[in-house]
Enzyme design. Structure first.
Site, PDB file in Angstrom:
ATOM      1  N   MET A 109      -8.433   8.919  -0.679  1.00  0.00           N
ATOM      2  CA  MET A 109      -9.194   9.586   0.238  1.00  0.00           C
ATOM      3  C   MET A 109      -9.704  10.968   0.252  1.00  0.00           C
ATOM      4  O   MET A 109      -8.931  11.584  -0.385  1.00  0.00           O
ATOM      5  CB  MET A 109      -8.453   9.556   1.901  1.00  0.00           C
ATOM      6  CG  MET A 109      -7.846   8.186   2.318  1.00  0.00           C
ATOM      7  SD  MET A 109      -6.952   8.139   3.649  1.00  0.00           S
ATOM      8  CE  MET A 109      -6.253   6.595   3.814  1.00  0.00           C
ATOM      9  N   MET A 129     -11.793  -4.621   6.124  1.00  0.00           N
ATOM     10  CA  MET A 129     -11.040  -3.644   6.828  1.00  0.00           C
ATOM     11  C   MET A 129     -10.647  -4.013   8.246  1.00  0.00           C
ATOM     12  O   MET A 129     -11.557  -4.544   8.859  1.00  0.00           O
ATOM     13  CB  MET A 129     -11.782  -2.122   7.019  1.00  0.00           C
ATOM     14  CG  MET A 129     -11.718  -1.285   5.603  1.00  0.00           C
ATOM     15  SD  MET A 129     -10.167  -1.175   4.814  1.00  0.00           S
ATOM     16  CE  MET A 129      -9.150  -0.355   5.956  1.00  0.00           C
ATOM     17  N   MET A 149     -11.883   5.363  -0.476  1.00  0.00           N
ATOM     18  CA  MET A 149     -12.419   5.926   0.813  1.00  0.00           C
ATOM     19  C   MET A 149     -13.037   7.513   0.616  1.00  0.00           C
ATOM     20  O   MET A 149     -12.538   8.266   1.232  1.00  0.00           O
ATOM     21  CB  MET A 149     -11.238   5.935   2.070  1.00  0.00           C
ATOM     22  CG  MET A 149     -11.206   4.396   2.392  1.00  0.00           C
ATOM     23  SD  MET A 149      -9.622   4.276   3.098  1.00  0.00           S
ATOM     24  CE  MET A 149      -8.465   3.993   1.860  1.00  0.00           C
ATOM     25  N   ASP A 167      -7.076  -5.532   4.766  1.00  0.00           N
ATOM     26  CA  ASP A 167      -6.347  -4.265   4.923  1.00  0.00           C
ATOM     27  C   ASP A 167      -6.371  -3.503   6.147  1.00  0.00           C
ATOM     28  O   ASP A 167      -7.306  -3.170   6.601  1.00  0.00           O
ATOM     29  CB  ASP A 167      -7.080  -3.410   3.806  1.00  0.00           C
ATOM     30  CG  ASP A 167      -6.242  -2.137   3.756  1.00  0.00           C
ATOM     31  OD1 ASP A 167      -5.175  -1.699   4.207  1.00  0.00           O
ATOM     32  OD2 ASP A 167      -6.937  -1.074   3.065  1.00  0.00           O
ATOM     33  N   HIS A 169      -8.459   1.463  -3.674  1.00  0.00           N
ATOM     34  CA  HIS A 169      -9.477   1.532  -2.388  1.00  0.00           C
ATOM     35  C   HIS A 169      -9.826   2.906  -2.323  1.00  0.00           C
ATOM     36  O   HIS A 169      -9.497   3.799  -1.681  1.00  0.00           O
ATOM     37  CB  HIS A 169      -8.783   1.055  -1.232  1.00  0.00           C
ATOM     38  CG  HIS A 169      -9.395   1.007  -0.060  1.00  0.00           C
ATOM     39  ND1 HIS A 169      -8.673   0.811   1.253  1.00  0.00           N
ATOM     40  CD2 HIS A 169     -10.533   0.938   0.067  1.00  0.00           C
ATOM     41  CE1 HIS A 169     -10.001   0.643   2.321  1.00  0.00           C
ATOM     42  NE2 HIS A 169     -10.826   1.120   1.727  1.00  0.00           N
ATOM     43  N   SER A 181       0.840  -1.237  -0.062  1.00  0.00           N
ATOM     44  CA  SER A 181       0.088  -0.054  -0.164  1.00  0.00           C
ATOM     45  C   SER A 181       1.078   1.278  -0.060  1.00  0.00           C
ATOM     46  O   SER A 181       1.673   1.601   1.088  1.00  0.00           O
ATOM     47  CB  SER A 181      -0.891  -0.111   1.397  1.00  0.00           C
ATOM     48  OG  SER A 181      -1.555   1.355   1.488  1.00  0.00           O
ATOM     49  N   PHE A 215      -6.069   6.017   7.831  1.00  0.00           N
ATOM     50  CA  PHE A 215      -4.766   6.107   8.339  1.00  0.00           C
ATOM     51  C   PHE A 215      -4.066   4.783   8.106  1.00  0.00           C
ATOM     52  O   PHE A 215      -4.534   3.766   8.303  1.00  0.00           O
ATOM     53  CB  PHE A 215      -4.390   6.832   9.506  1.00  0.00           C
ATOM     54  CG  PHE A 215      -5.326   8.068   9.737  1.00  0.00           C
ATOM     55  CD1 PHE A 215      -4.488   9.252   9.382  1.00  0.00           C
ATOM     56  CD2 PHE A 215      -6.439   8.468  10.259  1.00  0.00           C
ATOM     57  CE1 PHE A 215      -5.130  10.556   9.407  1.00  0.00           C
ATOM     58  CE2 PHE A 215      -7.129   9.582  10.371  1.00  0.00           C
ATOM     59  CZ  PHE A 215      -6.397  10.634   9.842  1.00  0.00           C
ATOM     60  N   GLY A 252       1.120  -1.737   4.316  1.00  0.00           N
ATOM     61  CA  GLY A 252       1.730  -0.375   3.939  1.00  0.00           C
ATOM     62  C   GLY A 252       2.985  -0.267   4.836  1.00  0.00           C
ATOM     63  O   GLY A 252       4.175  -0.479   4.407  1.00  0.00           O
ATOM     64  N   HIS A 287      -1.662  -1.415  -3.950  1.00  0.00           N
ATOM     65  CA  HIS A 287      -2.869  -0.876  -3.313  1.00  0.00           C
ATOM     66  C   HIS A 287      -2.801   0.519  -3.221  1.00  0.00           C
ATOM     67  O   HIS A 287      -1.813   1.092  -2.604  1.00  0.00           O
ATOM     68  CB  HIS A 287      -2.859  -1.644  -2.106  1.00  0.00           C
ATOM     69  CG  HIS A 287      -4.133  -1.306  -1.231  1.00  0.00           C
ATOM     70  ND1 HIS A 287      -5.421  -1.808  -1.405  1.00  0.00           N
ATOM     71  CD2 HIS A 287      -4.584  -0.556  -0.360  1.00  0.00           C
ATOM     72  CE1 HIS A 287      -6.488  -1.512  -0.459  1.00  0.00           C
ATOM     73  NE2 HIS A 287      -5.798  -0.588   0.107  1.00  0.00           N
ATOM     74  N   ASP A 347      -4.811   3.851  -1.762  1.00  0.00           N
ATOM     75  CA  ASP A 347      -5.923   4.464  -0.820  1.00  0.00           C
ATOM     76  C   ASP A 347      -6.445   5.641  -1.307  1.00  0.00           C
ATOM     77  O   ASP A 347      -5.426   6.852  -1.260  1.00  0.00           O
ATOM     78  CB  ASP A 347      -5.184   4.450   0.463  1.00  0.00           C
ATOM     79  CG  ASP A 347      -5.091   2.847   0.980  1.00  0.00           C
ATOM     80  OD1 ASP A 347      -5.973   2.316   0.891  1.00  0.00           O
ATOM     81  OD2 ASP A 347      -3.891   2.708   1.514  1.00  0.00           O
TER      82      ASP A 347
HETATM   83  C1  DX5 Z   1      -5.901   2.645   5.681  1.00  0.00           C
HETATM   84  C2  DX5 Z   1      -5.688   2.092   4.237  1.00  0.00           C
HETATM   85  C3  DX5 Z   1      -4.483   1.071   4.301  1.00  0.00           C
HETATM   86  C4  DX5 Z   1      -3.345   1.539   4.817  1.00  0.00           C
HETATM   87  C5  DX5 Z   1      -2.857   0.118   5.515  1.00  0.00           C
HETATM   88  O1  DX5 Z   1      -7.150   3.394   5.721  1.00  0.00           O
HETATM   89  O2  DX5 Z   1      -6.762   1.570   3.823  1.00  0.00           O
HETATM   90  O3  DX5 Z   1      -4.512   0.417   3.040  1.00  0.00           O
HETATM   91  O4  DX5 Z   1      -2.439   1.535   3.862  1.00  0.00           O
HETATM   92  O5  DX5 Z   1      -1.636   0.631   6.267  1.00  0.00           O
HETATM   93  P1  DX5 Z   1      -0.881  -0.361   7.282  1.00  0.00           P
HETATM   94  O6  DX5 Z   1      -0.518  -1.516   6.605  1.00  0.00           O
HETATM   95  O7  DX5 Z   1       0.040   0.393   7.884  1.00  0.00           O
HETATM   96  O8  DX5 Z   1      -1.978  -0.783   8.308  1.00  0.00           O
HETATM   97 ZN    ZN Z   2      -6.497   0.380   1.807  1.00  0.00          ZN
END
Ligand code: DX5
Ligand code: ZN
Length: 224
Positions: free
Chosen positions: A37, A137, A68, A175, A66, A8, A143, A197, A33, A35
């Protein structure tokens, strides 16, 4: 189902993003991946289609987007055009989920659905036949670097059972908080696409970290 690792980019060093992505791919990343947002559905802002387009030429990994965001339908054409392969939308953000998934498919991407930790798996039953994957999730979205929420393991197991009972082939993605300590438990529960991530990008050694995390995941795979 083979276990795949999806780095990610949220945790990558953005000043050298292309190099980070290439390193994660060399380390065995199967898809990237991304994200997205919007500052409304989650209290954070990240990437738009222009960034996706800019990194598209630096890797052959499929792009797993993804969303959000509060109104994902509005962004489907732009992200499709930018080179996204799989797009997941939140159950909690889509009052007309079936329509959103069809729209994603109409734009040539694989549709997928995401649920927050507190959303029950059963709510997804009607759309399971039309998704490429379900994203569970394991932290509240918004975050990176948060702690894994253990009860989400039960939800992964429920999805695996539903997949078998319904005779379907969608993949199960997890995730949030996936790292060396939690990876075996998510694989054991039935996840086959693992987003990571912080565990991959936190120390500038994305290739090695990805390789080691993937090895731990495959070691924990009961089907291997
Ligand atoms: C969080 C994201 C994740 C994030 C995961 O809202 O959807 O994809 O990158 O990060 P880690 O692996 O650090 O929990
Ligand atoms: Zn994600």
């Amino acid at each position: 189902m083979a276990i795949d690792l999806l780095p990610s980019i949220l945790a990558a060093d953005f000043s050298r993003l292309a190099d980070e992505v290439k390193a994660a791919e060399r380390g065995g990343g199967a898809a990237l991946h991304i994200d997205v947002m919007d500052g409304h559905f989650v209290p954070n802002l990240t990437f738009g289609p222009a960034l996706v387009k800019a990194i598209r030429k630096h890797t052959t990994m499929p792009f797993d987007c993804h969303m959000m965001v509060q109104h994902p339908d509005e962004f489907v054409p732009a992200f499709a055009d930018a080179g996204v392969d799989w797009m997941s939308v939140h159950y909690e953000a889509c009052p007309h989920l079936h329509r959103s998934l069809e729209l994603i498919r109409d734009y040539g991407m694989e549709p997928a659905v995401v649920i927050n930790p507190a959303t029950a798996v059963d709510l997804l039953v009607p759309v399971l036949p039309m998704v490429h994957h379900v994203l569970v999730m394991s932290v509240n979205p918004g975050f990176g670097g948060q702690r894994f929420i253990p009860y989400t393991l039960t939800k992964i197991g429920q999805l695996k059972e539903l997949r078998q009972n319904m005779g379907l082939t969608f993949r199960i993605e997890v995730d949030g908080g996936v790292d060396r300590d939690t990876v075996a438990s998510v694989v054991d529960a039935g996840a086959d696409m693992l987003v990571a991530g912080t565990a991959v990008f936190n120390n500038g050694r994305a290739e090695e970290e990805a390789r080691e995390l993937l090895a731990l995941a495959r070691k924990a795979d009961p089907a291997a």
